[in-house]
Design a protein around this motif. Structure first.
Motif, PDB file in Angstrom:
ATOM      1  N   LYS A  63      -1.153   8.656   6.610  1.00 32.99           N
ATOM      2  CA  LYS A  63       0.120   8.074   6.197  1.00 32.99           C
ATOM      3  C   LYS A  63       0.026   7.595   4.751  1.00 32.99           C
ATOM      4  O   LYS A  63      -1.040   7.175   4.299  1.00 32.99           O
ATOM      5  CB  LYS A  63       0.497   6.890   7.108  1.00 32.99           C
ATOM      6  CG  LYS A  63       0.738   7.273   8.551  1.00 32.99           C
ATOM      7  CD  LYS A  63       1.119   6.055   9.382  1.00 32.99           C
ATOM      8  CE  LYS A  63       1.379   6.431  10.828  1.00 32.99           C
ATOM      9  NZ  LYS A  63       1.730   5.236  11.656  1.00 32.99           N
ATOM     10  N   THR A  65       0.103   5.223   1.798  1.00 35.13           N
ATOM     11  CA  THR A  65      -0.145   3.781   1.674  1.00 35.13           C
ATOM     12  C   THR A  65       0.080   3.262   0.261  1.00 35.13           C
ATOM     13  O   THR A  65       0.105   2.048   0.047  1.00 35.13           O
ATOM     14  CB  THR A  65      -1.581   3.449   2.121  1.00 35.13           C
ATOM     15  OG1 THR A  65      -2.507   4.311   1.438  1.00 35.13           O
ATOM     16  CG2 THR A  65      -1.735   3.652   3.623  1.00 35.13           C
ATOM     17  N   GLU A  80      11.815   3.775  -4.822  1.00 34.37           N
ATOM     18  CA  GLU A  80      11.933   3.309  -3.444  1.00 34.37           C
ATOM     19  C   GLU A  80      11.872   4.505  -2.499  1.00 34.37           C
ATOM     20  O   GLU A  80      12.393   5.582  -2.809  1.00 34.37           O
ATOM     21  CB  GLU A  80      13.253   2.559  -3.238  1.00 34.37           C
ATOM     22  CG  GLU A  80      13.360   1.285  -4.059  1.00 34.37           C
ATOM     23  CD  GLU A  80      14.665   0.558  -3.807  1.00 34.37           C
ATOM     24  OE1 GLU A  80      15.489   1.078  -3.022  1.00 34.37           O
ATOM     25  OE2 GLU A  80      14.855  -0.524  -4.397  1.00 34.37           O
ATOM     26  N   PRO A  81      11.241   4.326  -1.330  1.00 26.62           N
ATOM     27  CA  PRO A  81      11.160   5.446  -0.388  1.00 26.62           C
ATOM     28  C   PRO A  81      12.504   5.690   0.295  1.00 26.62           C
ATOM     29  O   PRO A  81      13.280   4.762   0.519  1.00 26.62           O
ATOM     30  CB  PRO A  81      10.116   4.977   0.624  1.00 26.62           C
ATOM     31  CG  PRO A  81      10.215   3.484   0.595  1.00 26.62           C
ATOM     32  CD  PRO A  81      10.557   3.125  -0.824  1.00 26.62           C
ATOM     33  N   ARG A  82      12.765   6.937   0.587  1.00 30.33           N
ATOM     34  CA  ARG A  82      13.900   7.239   1.452  1.00 30.33           C
ATOM     35  C   ARG A  82      13.651   6.634   2.826  1.00 30.33           C
ATOM     36  O   ARG A  82      12.510   6.352   3.196  1.00 30.33           O
ATOM     37  CB  ARG A  82      14.090   8.749   1.568  1.00 30.33           C
ATOM     38  CG  ARG A  82      14.708   9.376   0.317  1.00 30.33           C
ATOM     39  CD  ARG A  82      15.037  10.831   0.529  1.00 30.33           C
ATOM     40  NE  ARG A  82      15.765  11.379  -0.611  1.00 30.33           N
ATOM     41  CZ  ARG A  82      17.077  11.333  -0.742  1.00 30.33           C
ATOM     42  NH1 ARG A  82      17.816  10.764   0.201  1.00 30.33           N
ATOM     43  NH2 ARG A  82      17.676  11.855  -1.806  1.00 30.33           N
ATOM     44  N   GLU A  83      14.732   6.472   3.569  1.00 30.23           N
ATOM     45  CA  GLU A  83      14.614   5.815   4.865  1.00 30.23           C
ATOM     46  C   GLU A  83      13.643   6.538   5.783  1.00 30.23           C
ATOM     47  O   GLU A  83      12.920   5.918   6.562  1.00 30.23           O
ATOM     48  CB  GLU A  83      15.999   5.749   5.522  1.00 30.23           C
ATOM     49  CG  GLU A  83      16.071   4.829   6.720  1.00 30.23           C
ATOM     50  CD  GLU A  83      17.492   4.619   7.200  1.00 30.23           C
ATOM     51  OE1 GLU A  83      17.702   4.592   8.416  1.00 30.23           O
ATOM     52  OE2 GLU A  83      18.388   4.498   6.354  1.00 30.23           O
ATOM     53  N   ASP A  84      13.579   7.879   5.694  1.00 25.52           N
ATOM     54  CA  ASP A  84      12.666   8.643   6.540  1.00 25.52           C
ATOM     55  C   ASP A  84      11.295   8.845   5.905  1.00 25.52           C
ATOM     56  O   ASP A  84      10.430   9.525   6.471  1.00 25.52           O
ATOM     57  CB  ASP A  84      13.278  10.004   6.899  1.00 25.52           C
ATOM     58  CG  ASP A  84      13.566  10.857   5.673  1.00 25.52           C
ATOM     59  OD1 ASP A  84      13.271  10.414   4.539  1.00 25.52           O
ATOM     60  OD2 ASP A  84      14.100  11.965   5.849  1.00 25.52           O
ATOM     61  N   GLY A  85      11.078   8.269   4.707  1.00 22.47           N
ATOM     62  CA  GLY A  85       9.793   8.383   4.047  1.00 22.47           C
ATOM     63  C   GLY A  85       9.503   9.746   3.456  1.00 22.47           C
ATOM     64  O   GLY A  85       8.378  10.012   3.020  1.00 22.47           O
ATOM     65  N   SER A  86      10.505  10.617   3.387  1.00 23.12           N
ATOM     66  CA  SER A  86      10.284  11.987   2.924  1.00 23.12           C
ATOM     67  C   SER A  86      10.113  12.089   1.415  1.00 23.12           C
ATOM     68  O   SER A  86       9.611  13.101   0.922  1.00 23.12           O
ATOM     69  CB  SER A  86      11.444  12.893   3.363  1.00 23.12           C
ATOM     70  OG  SER A  86      12.667  12.434   2.785  1.00 23.12           O
ATOM     71  N   TRP A  88      10.058   9.577  -2.588  1.00 26.06           N
ATOM     72  CA  TRP A  88      10.203   8.335  -3.345  1.00 26.06           C
ATOM     73  C   TRP A  88      11.210   8.599  -4.453  1.00 26.06           C
ATOM     74  O   TRP A  88      11.046   9.522  -5.251  1.00 26.06           O
ATOM     75  CB  TRP A  88       8.855   7.890  -3.907  1.00 26.06           C
ATOM     76  CG  TRP A  88       8.207   6.825  -3.067  1.00 26.06           C
ATOM     77  CD1 TRP A  88       8.025   5.524  -3.395  1.00 26.06           C
ATOM     78  CD2 TRP A  88       7.647   6.973  -1.754  1.00 26.06           C
ATOM     79  NE1 TRP A  88       7.404   4.845  -2.369  1.00 26.06           N
ATOM     80  CE2 TRP A  88       7.162   5.711  -1.344  1.00 26.06           C
ATOM     81  CE3 TRP A  88       7.529   8.041  -0.873  1.00 26.06           C
ATOM     82  CZ2 TRP A  88       6.567   5.488  -0.118  1.00 26.06           C
ATOM     83  CZ3 TRP A  88       6.937   7.834   0.356  1.00 26.06           C
ATOM     84  CH2 TRP A  88       6.462   6.583   0.724  1.00 26.06           C
TER      85      TRP A  88
END
Length: 416
Positions: A63, A65, A80-86, A88
């Motif tokens: 993941k 970090t 900032e990361p997208r909500e799904d973390g796909s 930045w």
């Protein structure tokens, strides 16, 4: 007999020697714990990267970090990361013809880490024509609970480009009340709303990060726009052509009935769910050059409902008709006293519902996000709808109606 005894006695000695023999032990091979694998986009040494670029990490076996993005002076660029973390997303557009370096660290469950770095250079400022965008959600305002986040586009966005544009539209709400973007058929507007009206007191933050975004083959996005505002008290207006009356409700309770005169048969008022778009203490309706127009009139206490020029406004010249017959050019005429009182009650973003007139409200003629069921609304999204926001077998209509602020004036100032 002696020979037999020796033979029998010797046998256990041979067997005993076999059981006490020690072979070398074989130790199992130690298991190798792999490190995470990380691939980054933009690829290392990429050039002509769009100003709307995002850092996209593909990770297996771990993941993310840590993410760090710096420009060619070593200055940290917030992202900032997208909500799904796909991906930045940089908080501001990247600058043309600058070099950026992104470092991404991924960590496995074992604790092993992998860090990958990519350096890329952005494109020069584009010479392609821009798509003009208008965010109809101003900063530091108080809006009604039916206020959709609305963005207008000129020229309209083609279907093939809508998903790329929609990916760059961000909304956060506090407390959380997630919604969906939905496009008007011609691509001239896109709306964001939740399945139900906003809860009073909700804070909504919007970013339309379109600057430098390639839109189709021939256009580029014009600007990066942001705004944060809150939702105010609940107010709703209900207008019935059959009774020629307006009901004004606050927090679901009737606080006043107002006689109205709507559009006459040749210029009827639309039936449907509208949203108050603008409020003007004084304005001028100029319909010269328009069908069924040709007049200029100054009005007071005018509240816009459609792009086509339907307003609620004070009309002292039609007081004798109000509550009895329709004589307007499509507007909702009320007395000067009632119009002045109503201006102090409503906010931009309040829902106004008309019933019983000769024509239906057309999609996109105003902020028509509520003039359809949730099931129909989500069909207008250019991206997959999250599972928890997909309509069920039977979508219940939204709960109560509610209240609103003041955005940018629309394209038409006609009325009647």
């Amino acid at each position: 007999m002696a020979l037999v005894a020796v033979t029998v006695a010797a046998t256990p000695l041979v067997l005993g020697g076999c059981t006490t023999e020690r072979k070398p032990s074989v130790r199992p091979a130690e298991r190798v714990v792999p490190s995470p694998e990380v691939t980054l986009t933009p690829a290392d040494l990429s050039r002509n990267v769009p100003l709307s670029a995002e850092v996209v990490p593909l990770v297996t076996g771990g993941k993310i970090t840590a993410v760090r993005l710096v420009d060619d002076t070593g200055t940290l660029v917030t992202a900032e990361p997208r909500e799904d973390g796909s991906a930045w997303v940089p908080s501001t557009p990247l600058r043309p013809q600058h070099t950026y370096t992104a470092s991404v660290t991924a960590t496995a469950d074992s604790g092993r880490t992998t860090t990958r770095t990519t350096t890329f250079t952005t494109t020069a400022a584009s010479t392609k024509p821009q798509v003009s965008s208008t965010l109809y959600f101003a900063d530091r305002q108080t809006y009604g609970t039916a206020m959709p986040v609305t963005i207008g586009f000129d020229p309209p966005i083609a279907k093939a480009a809508r998903a790329d544009v929609q990916r760059r539209l961000f909304v956060t709400t506090n407390p959380p009340q997630p919604g969906v973007w939905s496009w008007v058929d011609d691509g001239s507007q896109v709306y964001y709303r939740a399945p139900e009206f906003w809860r009073p007191g909700t804070t909504i933050s919007v970013r339309a990060g379109l600057e430098g975004l390639p839109i189709g083959a021939n256009h580029i996005g014009d600007a990066d726009r942001t705004a944060t505002s809150r939702i105010g008290r609940q107010v709703a207006l209900e207008v019935d052509n059959a009774t020629k009356q307006m009901r004004v409700l606050r927090d679901g309770k009737l606080i006043r009935r107002i006689p109205v005169s709507l559009g006459k048969r040749g210029t009827p008022t639309s039936s449907g769910k509208m949203v108050i778009m603008e409020k003007h203490q004084y304005t001028t309706f100029d319909t010269r050059g328009e069908p069924n127009g040709g007049y200029v009139v100054n009005v007071e206490d005018a509240q816009r409902l459609t792009w086509g020029g339907e307003f609620i406004h004070g009309a002292p010249w039609s007081v004798s008709d109000q509550g009895h017959r329709n004589v307007s050019h499509g507007c909702t005429n009320i007395s000067a006293a009632n119009a002045d009182w109503l201006m102090g009650v409503t906010q931009v973003g309040d829902l106004v519902t008309f019933t019983g007139t000769e024509v239906r409200l057309q999609a996109g003629n105003g902020w028509t996000a509520w003039n359809t069921s949730w099931g129909q609304f989500v069909k207008g999204s250019a991206l997959p709808v999250p599972a928890d926001l997909r309509p069920g077998p039977t979508s219940a209509p939204p709960a109560r109606a509610v209240a609103g602020g003041v955005p940018t004036p629309g394209p038409s100032a006609s009325g009647g």
